[in-house]
Scaffold this motif. Structure first.
Motif, PDB file in Angstrom:
ATOM      1  N   ARG A  19     -15.863 -31.123   9.774  1.00 31.90           N
ATOM      2  CA  ARG A  19     -16.874 -30.068   9.584  1.00 31.90           C
ATOM      3  C   ARG A  19     -16.287 -28.908   8.790  1.00 31.90           C
ATOM      4  NH1 ARG A  19     -18.954 -31.284  15.474  1.00 31.90           N
ATOM      5  NH2 ARG A  19     -20.552 -32.801  14.917  1.00 31.90           N
ATOM      6  N   PHE A  20     -15.036 -28.606   9.050  1.00 31.31           N
ATOM      7  CA  PHE A  20     -14.335 -27.554   8.329  1.00 31.31           C
ATOM      8  C   PHE A  20     -14.349 -27.868   6.835  1.00 31.31           C
ATOM      9  CE2 PHE A  20     -11.821 -24.003   9.562  1.00 31.31           C
ATOM     10  CZ  PHE A  20     -10.933 -23.772   8.533  1.00 31.31           C
ATOM     11  N   TYR A  21     -14.022 -29.093   6.490  1.00 33.72           N
ATOM     12  CA  TYR A  21     -14.034 -29.499   5.084  1.00 33.72           C
ATOM     13  C   TYR A  21     -15.444 -29.389   4.505  1.00 33.72           C
ATOM     14  CZ  TYR A  21     -13.983 -32.170   0.832  1.00 33.72           C
ATOM     15  OH  TYR A  21     -14.145 -32.547  -0.480  1.00 33.72           O
ATOM     16  N   ASN A  22     -16.433 -29.853   5.245  1.00 30.49           N
ATOM     17  CA  ASN A  22     -17.803 -29.806   4.748  1.00 30.49           C
ATOM     18  C   ASN A  22     -18.304 -28.370   4.580  1.00 30.49           C
ATOM     19  OD1 ASN A  22     -18.872 -32.572   4.233  1.00 30.49           O
ATOM     20  ND2 ASN A  22     -18.024 -32.867   6.270  1.00 30.49           N
ATOM     21  N   VAL A  23     -17.873 -27.458   5.444  1.00 34.00           N
ATOM     22  CA  VAL A  23     -18.209 -26.044   5.265  1.00 34.00           C
ATOM     23  C   VAL A  23     -17.611 -25.544   3.953  1.00 34.00           C
ATOM     24  CG1 VAL A  23     -17.714 -23.713   6.144  1.00 34.00           C
ATOM     25  CG2 VAL A  23     -18.534 -25.481   7.699  1.00 34.00           C
ATOM     26  N   SER A  24     -16.393 -25.965   3.662  1.00 37.58           N
ATOM     27  CA  SER A  24     -15.736 -25.500   2.431  1.00 37.58           C
ATOM     28  C   SER A  24     -16.474 -25.980   1.177  1.00 37.58           C
ATOM     29  CB  SER A  24     -14.274 -25.945   2.389  1.00 37.58           C
ATOM     30  OG  SER A  24     -14.149 -27.321   2.109  1.00 37.58           O
ATOM     31  N   LEU A  25     -17.249 -27.053   1.280  1.00 42.92           N
ATOM     32  CA  LEU A  25     -18.002 -27.538   0.118  1.00 42.92           C
ATOM     33  C   LEU A  25     -19.054 -26.526  -0.337  1.00 42.92           C
ATOM     34  CD1 LEU A  25     -18.491 -31.318   1.007  1.00 42.92           C
ATOM     35  CD2 LEU A  25     -16.868 -30.295  -0.606  1.00 42.92           C
ATOM     36  N   ALA A  26     -19.573 -25.722   0.595  1.00 37.55           N
ATOM     37  CA  ALA A  26     -20.545 -24.686   0.221  1.00 37.55           C
ATOM     38  C   ALA A  26     -19.916 -23.675  -0.729  1.00 37.55           C
ATOM     39  CB  ALA A  26     -21.074 -23.990   1.471  1.00 37.55           C
TER      40      ALA A  26
END
Length: 161
Positions: A19-26
């Motif tokens: 989820r941390f990685y996916n947040v960084s995609l924003a």
């Protein structure tokens, strides 16, 4: 150097990391240049002594077009001539936002005002998020003793939903 623990061996920590990685995609959608985001993340990794984060962000910055000279001078950015005023403002914000315990007020009004001069609301919001997220990542990696050296640019893409 051996890691103490692989966060991906913990079902909960693995979910958080993904989820941390996916947040960084924003953050990729921001108009804040990727190379600047990488320089900021590199500086925070240096301050927090995270070899893994320094490895990641040195390689990602290089892949984004950063020169070896600029990468080498990030740790001494105040005493170099290769960074723009906007980059210097972002690096100062990153340092003060990382070293919160070093100053009673946290980020100084002067540092905030300088960043405000160079970045619009979205870019400034992105900087705040980048600094916060990389600080959390460096702390996780330092706690588990995750070493740097083996990262390949783009290898986290497998974590994407």
């Amino acid at each position: 150097m051996e890691p103490r623990f692989n966060l991906f061996d913990s079902p909960t920590a693995a979910k958080v990391a993904k989820r941390f990685y996916n947040v960084s995609l924003a953050l990729e959608e921001s108009t804040l240049p990727k190379s600047l985001r990488e320089l900021v993340e590199l500086r925070v990794g240096q301050i927090n002594g995270c070899g893994f984060c320094v490895d990641i962000h040195t390689k990602e910055a290089s892949a984004a077009g950063e020169s070896a000279v600029r990468l080498a001078l990030v740790s001494a950015w105040r005493h170099s001539t290769v960074f723009t005023e906007a980059e210097r403002a972002a690096l100062a914000l990153a340092e003060e936002g990382t070293r919160l315990a070093d100053a009673a007020q946290g980020v100084s009004d002067a540092t905030w005002a300088e960043a405000r001069k160079h970045f619009d609301d979205d870019e400034l919001g992105t900087l705040v998020c980048v600094i916060s997220l990389i600080n959390a990542a460096t702390r996780m990696n330092v706690i588990v003793n995750k070493p740097g050296g083996a990262y390949e640019p783009g290898m986290f893409a497998a974590l994407s939903d």
